[in-house]
Design an enzyme around this catalytic site. Structure first.
Site, PDB file in Angstrom:
ATOM      1  N   TYR A  79       0.843  -1.212   0.000  1.00 39.94           N
ATOM      2  CA  TYR A  79       0.000   0.000   0.000  1.00 39.94           C
ATOM      3  C   TYR A  79       0.861   1.238   0.000  1.00 39.94           C
ATOM      4  O   TYR A  79       1.835   1.333   0.761  1.00 39.94           O
ATOM      5  CB  TYR A  79      -0.850  -0.006   1.269  1.00 39.94           C
TER       6      TYR A  79
ATOM      7  N   ASP B 252      -1.789  15.189   6.372  1.00 40.78           N
ATOM      8  CA  ASP B 252      -2.662  14.478   5.420  1.00 40.78           C
ATOM      9  C   ASP B 252      -3.947  15.274   5.203  1.00 40.78           C
ATOM     10  O   ASP B 252      -5.005  14.894   5.676  1.00 40.78           O
ATOM     11  CB  ASP B 252      -2.951  13.079   6.004  1.00 40.78           C
TER      12      ASP B 252
ATOM     13  N   ASP C 264      -3.510   5.106  -2.513  1.00 45.61           N
ATOM     14  CA  ASP C 264      -4.499   6.042  -1.965  1.00 45.61           C
ATOM     15  C   ASP C 264      -4.550   7.270  -2.872  1.00 45.61           C
ATOM     16  O   ASP C 264      -3.575   8.024  -2.945  1.00 45.61           O
ATOM     17  CB  ASP C 264      -4.012   6.417  -0.559  1.00 45.61           C
TER      18      ASP C 264
ATOM     19  N   ASP D   6      -6.900   9.634  -2.520  1.00 45.43           N
ATOM     20  CA  ASP D   6      -7.731  10.620  -1.820  1.00 45.43           C
ATOM     21  C   ASP D   6      -9.079  10.793  -2.536  1.00 45.43           C
ATOM     22  O   ASP D   6      -9.801   9.837  -2.713  1.00 45.43           O
ATOM     23  CB  ASP D   6      -6.995  11.955  -1.677  1.00 45.43           C
TER      24      ASP D   6
ATOM     25  N   HIS E 137      -7.789   3.507  -4.138  1.00 52.23           N
ATOM     26  CA  HIS E 137      -9.056   3.799  -3.452  1.00 52.23           C
ATOM     27  C   HIS E 137      -9.334   5.285  -3.520  1.00 52.23           C
ATOM     28  O   HIS E 137      -8.446   6.117  -3.387  1.00 52.23           O
ATOM     29  CB  HIS E 137      -9.125   3.229  -2.027  1.00 52.23           C
TER      30      HIS E 137
ATOM     31  N   GLU F 231     -12.206   8.281  -2.251  1.00 56.96           N
ATOM     32  CA  GLU F 231     -13.104   8.435  -1.102  1.00 56.96           C
ATOM     33  C   GLU F 231     -14.176   9.500  -1.325  1.00 56.96           C
ATOM     34  O   GLU F 231     -14.066  10.339  -2.222  1.00 56.96           O
ATOM     35  CB  GLU F 231     -12.273   8.759   0.152  1.00 56.96           C
TER      36      GLU F 231
ATOM     37  N   CYS G 114      -7.674  13.376   7.348  1.00 53.36           N
ATOM     38  CA  CYS G 114      -7.425  11.975   7.691  1.00 53.36           C
ATOM     39  C   CYS G 114      -8.761  11.365   8.124  1.00 53.36           C
ATOM     40  O   CYS G 114      -9.558  12.022   8.788  1.00 53.36           O
ATOM     41  CB  CYS G 114      -6.408  11.902   8.833  1.00 53.36           C
TER      42      CYS G 114
ATOM     43  N   ARG H 107     -14.077   4.213  -1.112  1.00 50.80           N
ATOM     44  CA  ARG H 107     -13.974   4.364   0.343  1.00 50.80           C
ATOM     45  C   ARG H 107     -15.087   5.281   0.821  1.00 50.80           C
ATOM     46  O   ARG H 107     -15.307   6.350   0.232  1.00 50.80           O
ATOM     47  CB  ARG H 107     -12.611   4.947   0.690  1.00 50.80           C
TER      48      ARG H 107
ATOM     49  N   GLU I  12     -14.257   2.969   6.108  1.00 56.33           N
ATOM     50  CA  GLU I  12     -13.264   3.720   6.889  1.00 56.33           C
ATOM     51  C   GLU I  12     -13.719   4.034   8.313  1.00 56.33           C
ATOM     52  O   GLU I  12     -14.887   4.359   8.554  1.00 56.33           O
ATOM     53  CB  GLU I  12     -12.933   5.018   6.143  1.00 56.33           C
TER      54      GLU I  12
ATOM     55  N   ASN J 117      -9.364  -1.034   7.760  1.00 58.58           N
ATOM     56  CA  ASN J 117      -8.146  -0.242   7.936  1.00 58.58           C
ATOM     57  C   ASN J 117      -7.675  -0.331   9.386  1.00 58.58           C
ATOM     58  O   ASN J 117      -8.290   0.247  10.280  1.00 58.58           O
ATOM     59  CB  ASN J 117      -8.459   1.216   7.552  1.00 58.58           C
TER      60      ASN J 117
END
Ligand SMILES: C[C@](O)(C(=O)O)[C@H](CC(=O)O)C(=O)O
Ligand SMILES: [Mg+2]
Length: 296
Positions: free
Chosen positions: A46, A61, A88, A90, A115, A117, A125, A160, A190, A212
């Site tokens: 990942y 983040d 990721d 985002d 992924h 989201e 985050c 996500r 998440e 996660n």
């Protein structure tokens, strides 16, 4: 023909799940840690968005890194190892066309899965308070843009949802169902706050669900067995090695100042030989010796 990165990710998952285990996806913040994780036997890796922001840019983040920033770190990993990599992305780095470009570039970079989201572009985050999410239809539009941009049908687009802390469990599950209907390949549920919550997702979904296991967040650190028992197909450890590396590094920096020598911390270090073994250093050296033997 060698299977695509996406196909390798899917097959790693199938093999694990057939043994009644979720696939463990280990966070690797750079090429070298990806090599170590691979050589000890991890079958999926990942690249964390937080990891890119924190480690490569010294930033929080909070959606401050760009597609190119993440792509560069991803490419370094896929150049170094064949282990399938989940990245990721985002919120996808922009509108529909930007999201399409993100998918195409990730695929070209040899990434297996991403992924995306449902937070607003000004993301946080997933384990921090005051998150905001977009409407279901806006997220479905993001997913359609992503799915439509796939070239390899095995490339994985994981949806996500960050909805739990904003709208509650039923709404989060409802979203996951809508994302599955829109064609998402997998679901990332998440920041769930109870292990039974995973079952709410896995009971109604046909596609695999990721849990996660990030440390110091909203979710307790469940074992693979506990998670498999509630139907989870993949377990993510996004920053575990990174957090450990940071603490080890800090300890060294402190000792250098305090003691005027690294003496007390040498045994916390990976040795030169260990480093070279993971890097396959000696084979490179032999190649060099062979190549230039005539010149001696
Ligand atoms: C998984 C995650 O998106 C990441 O970027 O690694 C983070 C992890 C973390 O901050 O602990 C998240 O869960 O939002
Ligand atoms: Mg992230």
């Amino acid at each position: 023909m060698t299977p695509s990165a996406g196909a390798r990710f899917r097959s790693a998952m199938k093999q694990k799940n057939e043994k009644n285990q979720p696939l463990q996806i280990a966070g690797a913040i750079n090429a070298y840690t990806a090599m170590m994780a691979t050589q000890v036997g991890h079958q999926a890796l990942y690249l964390s968005g937080a990891g890119v922001a924190n480690a490569s840019f010294g930033l929080p983040d909070l959606g401050m890194t760009s597609l190119d920033n993440v792509l560069e770190d991803a490419r370094r990993i896929t150049d170094a190892v064949d282990t399938p990599l989940l990245v990721d992305i985002d919120t996808g780095f922009g509108g529909a066309f930007n999201i399409a470009q993100t998918i195409r570039k990730m695929e070209k970079a040899g990434v297996a899965a991403v992924h995306i989201e449902d937070q607003v572009a000004q993301k946080r985050c997933g384990h921090r308070p005051n998150k905001e999410i977009v409407s279901i239809s806006e997220m479905v539009d993001r997913l359609k843009a992503a799915l439509d941009a796939k070239v390899d049908s095995d490339f994985v687009v994981m949806a996500r949802t960050d909805a739990l802390s904003v709208e509650g469990l039923d709404a989060a599950v409802e979203r996951a169902v809508a994302f599955q209907e829109a064609g998402a390949d997998m679901i990332f549920a998440e920041a769930l706050t109870d292990i039974e919550m995973y079952r709410k997702f896995t009971d109604v979904l046909d596609i695999p669900v990721l849990a996660n296991m990030t440390e110091f967040g909203q979710t307790d650190l469940y074992t693979t067995e506990q998670l498999y028992n509630v139907g989870v197909g993949m377990v993510l450890y996004p920053l575990s090695a990174f957090r450990a590396m940071n603490k080890a590094a800090l300890n060294v920096y402190q000792h250098l100042l305090d003691d005027g020598t690294q003496d007390k911390v040498v045994d916390t270090m990976q040795t030169r030989m260990e480093l070279y073994d993971f890097l396959n250093y000696h084979e490179f050296e032999q190649t060099l010796d062979k190549l230039f033997a005539d010149n001696k």
